[in-house]
Write an enzyme that holds these catalytic residues in place. Structure first.
Site, PDB file in Angstrom:
ATOM      1  N   HIS A 128       7.149  10.303 -26.863  1.00 36.99           N
ATOM      2  CA  HIS A 128       6.167  11.111 -26.148  1.00 36.99           C
ATOM      3  C   HIS A 128       6.350  12.598 -26.429  1.00 36.99           C
ATOM      4  O   HIS A 128       5.375  13.314 -26.727  1.00 36.99           O
ATOM      5  CB  HIS A 128       6.273  10.844 -24.640  1.00 36.99           C
ATOM      6  CG  HIS A 128       5.407  11.737 -23.812  1.00 36.99           C
ATOM      7  ND1 HIS A 128       4.029  11.679 -23.848  1.00 36.99           N
ATOM      8  CD2 HIS A 128       5.709  12.736 -22.937  1.00 36.99           C
ATOM      9  CE1 HIS A 128       3.525  12.580 -23.026  1.00 36.99           C
ATOM     10  NE2 HIS A 128       4.523  13.237 -22.462  1.00 36.99           N
TER      11      HIS A 128
ATOM     12  N   ARG B 278       0.808  -1.229   0.000  1.00 39.46           N
ATOM     13  CA  ARG B 278       0.000   0.000   0.000  1.00 39.46           C
ATOM     14  C   ARG B 278       0.842   1.280   0.000  1.00 39.46           C
ATOM     15  O   ARG B 278       0.351   2.345   0.361  1.00 39.46           O
ATOM     16  CB  ARG B 278      -0.994   0.018   1.163  1.00 39.46           C
ATOM     17  CG  ARG B 278      -2.001  -1.121   1.107  1.00 39.46           C
ATOM     18  CD  ARG B 278      -3.099  -0.930   2.128  1.00 39.46           C
ATOM     19  NE  ARG B 278      -4.083  -1.995   2.020  1.00 39.46           N
ATOM     20  CZ  ARG B 278      -4.050  -3.123   2.749  1.00 39.46           C
ATOM     21  NH1 ARG B 278      -3.077  -3.302   3.630  1.00 39.46           N
ATOM     22  NH2 ARG B 278      -4.970  -4.037   2.609  1.00 39.46           N
TER      23      ARG B 278
ATOM     24  N   HIS C  45      -1.410  12.192 -26.590  1.00 40.11           N
ATOM     25  CA  HIS C  45      -1.661  10.835 -26.108  1.00 40.11           C
ATOM     26  C   HIS C  45      -2.488  10.033 -27.110  1.00 40.11           C
ATOM     27  O   HIS C  45      -2.275   8.828 -27.280  1.00 40.11           O
ATOM     28  CB  HIS C  45      -2.379  10.884 -24.759  1.00 40.11           C
ATOM     29  CG  HIS C  45      -1.486  11.266 -23.621  1.00 40.11           C
ATOM     30  ND1 HIS C  45      -1.960  11.465 -22.353  1.00 40.11           N
ATOM     31  CD2 HIS C  45      -0.148  11.475 -23.555  1.00 40.11           C
ATOM     32  CE1 HIS C  45      -0.950  11.798 -21.544  1.00 40.11           C
ATOM     33  NE2 HIS C  45       0.161  11.805 -22.263  1.00 40.11           N
TER      34      HIS C  45
ATOM     35  N   ASN D 113      -0.949  19.743 -19.042  1.00 39.50           N
ATOM     36  CA  ASN D 113      -1.255  18.798 -20.107  1.00 39.50           C
ATOM     37  C   ASN D 113      -1.471  19.479 -21.453  1.00 39.50           C
ATOM     38  O   ASN D 113      -2.048  18.877 -22.366  1.00 39.50           O
ATOM     39  CB  ASN D 113      -2.501  17.986 -19.725  1.00 39.50           C
ATOM     40  CG  ASN D 113      -2.265  17.119 -18.512  1.00 39.50           C
ATOM     41  OD1 ASN D 113      -1.318  16.351 -18.457  1.00 39.50           O
ATOM     42  ND2 ASN D 113      -3.127  17.259 -17.512  1.00 39.50           N
TER      43      ASN D 113
ATOM     44  N   LYS E 139       6.829  23.379 -12.514  1.00 42.21           N
ATOM     45  CA  LYS E 139       6.022  22.205 -12.185  1.00 42.21           C
ATOM     46  C   LYS E 139       5.875  22.042 -10.682  1.00 42.21           C
ATOM     47  O   LYS E 139       4.790  21.700 -10.188  1.00 42.21           O
ATOM     48  CB  LYS E 139       6.629  20.946 -12.794  1.00 42.21           C
ATOM     49  CG  LYS E 139       5.748  19.727 -12.538  1.00 42.21           C
ATOM     50  CD  LYS E 139       5.957  18.601 -13.495  1.00 42.21           C
ATOM     51  CE  LYS E 139       4.864  17.550 -13.333  1.00 42.21           C
ATOM     52  NZ  LYS E 139       5.047  16.396 -14.229  1.00 42.21           N
TER      53      LYS E 139
ATOM     54  N   LYS F 207       2.937  11.545 -10.459  1.00 45.94           N
ATOM     55  CA  LYS F 207       2.046  10.778 -11.323  1.00 45.94           C
ATOM     56  C   LYS F 207       2.757   9.485 -11.726  1.00 45.94           C
ATOM     57  O   LYS F 207       3.854   9.525 -12.297  1.00 45.94           O
ATOM     58  CB  LYS F 207       1.690  11.567 -12.580  1.00 45.94           C
ATOM     59  CG  LYS F 207       0.613  12.597 -12.384  1.00 45.94           C
ATOM     60  CD  LYS F 207       0.218  13.171 -13.741  1.00 45.94           C
ATOM     61  CE  LYS F 207      -0.913  14.146 -13.641  1.00 45.94           C
ATOM     62  NZ  LYS F 207      -1.299  14.680 -14.969  1.00 45.94           N
TER      63      LYS F 207
ATOM     64  N   GLU G  86      -4.543  17.234  -9.469  1.00 49.47           N
ATOM     65  CA  GLU G  86      -5.099  17.722 -10.737  1.00 49.47           C
ATOM     66  C   GLU G  86      -6.597  17.986 -10.657  1.00 49.47           C
ATOM     67  O   GLU G  86      -7.381  17.515 -11.487  1.00 49.47           O
ATOM     68  CB  GLU G  86      -4.785  16.735 -11.869  1.00 49.47           C
ATOM     69  CG  GLU G  86      -4.859  17.372 -13.246  1.00 49.47           C
ATOM     70  CD  GLU G  86      -4.306  16.480 -14.343  1.00 49.47           C
ATOM     71  OE1 GLU G  86      -5.079  16.136 -15.238  1.00 49.47           O
ATOM     72  OE2 GLU G  86      -3.108  16.136 -14.282  1.00 49.47           O
TER      73      GLU G  86
ATOM     74  N   ARG H   9      -3.365  22.109 -12.214  1.00 48.35           N
ATOM     75  CA  ARG H   9      -2.382  21.147 -12.723  1.00 48.35           C
ATOM     76  C   ARG H   9      -2.738  20.638 -14.116  1.00 48.35           C
ATOM     77  O   ARG H   9      -1.855  20.222 -14.879  1.00 48.35           O
ATOM     78  CB  ARG H   9      -2.232  19.972 -11.740  1.00 48.35           C
ATOM     79  CG  ARG H   9      -1.118  19.021 -12.154  1.00 48.35           C
ATOM     80  CD  ARG H   9      -0.713  18.049 -11.074  1.00 48.35           C
ATOM     81  NE  ARG H   9       0.329  17.165 -11.558  1.00 48.35           N
ATOM     82  CZ  ARG H   9       0.986  16.283 -10.818  1.00 48.35           C
ATOM     83  NH1 ARG H   9       0.717  16.163  -9.532  1.00 48.35           N
ATOM     84  NH2 ARG H   9       1.931  15.522 -11.342  1.00 48.35           N
TER      85      ARG H   9
ATOM     86  N   GLU I 150       8.822  19.260 -23.910  1.00 53.26           N
ATOM     87  CA  GLU I 150       8.236  19.518 -22.591  1.00 53.26           C
ATOM     88  C   GLU I 150       8.787  20.810 -21.984  1.00 53.26           C
ATOM     89  O   GLU I 150       8.083  21.506 -21.251  1.00 53.26           O
ATOM     90  CB  GLU I 150       8.482  18.338 -21.659  1.00 53.26           C
ATOM     91  CG  GLU I 150       7.705  17.072 -22.006  1.00 53.26           C
ATOM     92  CD  GLU I 150       6.237  17.133 -21.592  1.00 53.26           C
ATOM     93  OE1 GLU I 150       5.785  18.184 -21.090  1.00 53.26           O
ATOM     94  OE2 GLU I 150       5.535  16.114 -21.767  1.00 53.26           O
TER      95      GLU I 150
ATOM     96  N   HIS J 143      -1.230  17.470 -24.565  1.00 49.61           N
ATOM     97  CA  HIS J 143      -1.170  16.054 -24.215  1.00 49.61           C
ATOM     98  C   HIS J 143      -2.412  15.270 -24.623  1.00 49.61           C
ATOM     99  O   HIS J 143      -2.314  14.075 -24.921  1.00 49.61           O
ATOM    100  CB  HIS J 143      -0.909  15.888 -22.721  1.00 49.61           C
ATOM    101  CG  HIS J 143       0.496  16.182 -22.325  1.00 49.61           C
ATOM    102  ND1 HIS J 143       1.085  17.410 -22.544  1.00 49.61           N
ATOM    103  CD2 HIS J 143       1.437  15.416 -21.712  1.00 49.61           C
ATOM    104  CE1 HIS J 143       2.339  17.380 -22.098  1.00 49.61           C
ATOM    105  NE2 HIS J 143       2.569  16.187 -21.585  1.00 49.61           N
TER     106      HIS J 143
END
Length: 357
Positions: free
Chosen positions: A263, A119, A250, A243, A225, A141, A235, A239, A183, A246
């Site tokens: 990417h 966990r 993606h 993206n 960031k 993330k 997010e 936040r 980026e 993105h």
């Protein structure tokens, strides 16, 4: 080169991002390791270059290692299961640490394994690509991909530290360096027009990996960031601006089965699509999209979609993106360089028109 430090301010879970040359060999980062058991996860490209010095810094710990094949196609549930099995074989306890040595794929997968083992155990990011240094290693993330979409299975799990040894960029292939610069450009595009202008003035220095220019780009990106993550860790609002490009990118990666575009290359195309859509909707001046395109092209990044992508299929994939809400598109667009916004309710026809050009 002196060590630069940025802190991600998350109260008791705050952590440092250290940026500089020679950090892996110096080994000071090993002080971030709490317990006895350490699993180092890397890939077959990075491990031959840097694993020995990382393991030397961890002398005295009980070590395990998992070396993955390189590439986005390896960021799967099957490789995630291998990471958990490696922790089990190590008999990793609750105070164990996972060390991610590599790029974004390794960092995302290693962090997700750390989030799930018992966990949640500690992990340290040792990014070796520019893209990982400025983006994926910071912010917690973690995820793996599915055939249906990128990063659909994951968790928010912050690292204990991020150690960005900029000397590792000397062995980075030129294409990977350029992908990372996409980026870096993003941070200027979404909220720092002055940094965007600095990038325009320092293209040659960055492409030639001039140490001071690289360090400044990494530090500035990480400061942006870190600030956003501290204000909106999971997010819920701001936040999402990170993206920019993105949702389009993606979809391109997924449609290409994670093999045709890196990417950062997909993000470069995605940012241009977002900028062009913003102009088409009257949100931003067209010349800002043209300025973005010129900068990306100077960095050697793609400015057009590869052939073979069906706009309707891309739109379908965009609806599955994590930034969509109840199947409705929620896009990150801009009012111009340095002023990104979250925009909901964009008509399908407008998106399809941009994708079809």
């Amino acid at each position: 080169m002196s060590v630069r430090e940025v802190r991600v301010a998350l109260g008791a879970r705050a952590y440092p991002i250290r940026i500089g040359g020679g950090l892996l060999a110096a080994g000071d980062w090993a002080a971030e390791i709490r317990g006895r058991h350490v699993l180092v996860i890397s890939d077959a490209n990075v491990a031959p270059l840097y694993l020995a010095r990382v393991e030397a810094a961890l002398a005295g710990h009980t070590l395990g290692r998992l070396i993955l094949p390189p590439g986005e196609r390896e960021k799967t549930l099957q490789r995630f299961a291998q990471a958990l099995e490696a922790l089990a074989e190590l008999r990793a306890s609750r105070d164990a640490t996972v060390v991610a040595l590599g790029g974004g794929v390794v960092g995302d997968l290693a962090g997700f394994a750390a989030a799930c083992w018992m966990r949640g155990i500690a992990f340290v990011q040792l990014p070796t690509t520019l893209l990982a240094m400025v983006d994926s290693s910071v912010g917690g993330k973690t995820a793996v991909d599915l055939p249906q979409g990128k990063n659909l299975v994951g968790a928010f799990h912050q690292p204990s530290a991020v150690i960005a040894d900029t000397d590792t960029l000397a062995t980075l292939p030129p294409r990977e360096l350029r992908a990372g610069l996409a980026e870096v450009v993003k941070y200027g595009a979404i909220g720092d027009a002055a940094f965007f202008a600095w990038l325009e003035a320092n293209v040659d220095a960055l492409l030639s990996r001039e140490p001071a220019a690289i360090a400044h780009a990494v530090e500035t990106s990480c400061r942006h960031k870190a600030g956003v993550v501290a204000r909106d860790e999971t997010e819920q609002g701001e936040r999402a601006l990170l993206n920019f490009g993105h949702t389009f990118g993606h979809a391109l990666e997924t449609d290409g089965e994670y093999g045709s575009l890196l990417h950062g290359e997909a993000v470069a195309i995605g940012m241009l699509l977002a900028a062009r859509l913003s102009a088409a909707l009257g949100l931003a001046p067209p010349q800002d999209a043209e300025r973005l395109q010129r900068l990306l092209v100077r960095f050697g990044l793609p400015a057009v979609m590869p052939a073979g992508h069906d706009p309707a299929q891309l739109l379908h994939l965009m609806r599955l993106d994590k930034k969509s809400v109840s199947g409705a598109l929620r896009l990150i667009l801009w009012h111009g360089i340095g002023d990104a916004r979250i925009v909901a309710g964009v008509a399908d026809d407008a998106v399809l028109d941009v994708l079809s050009r």
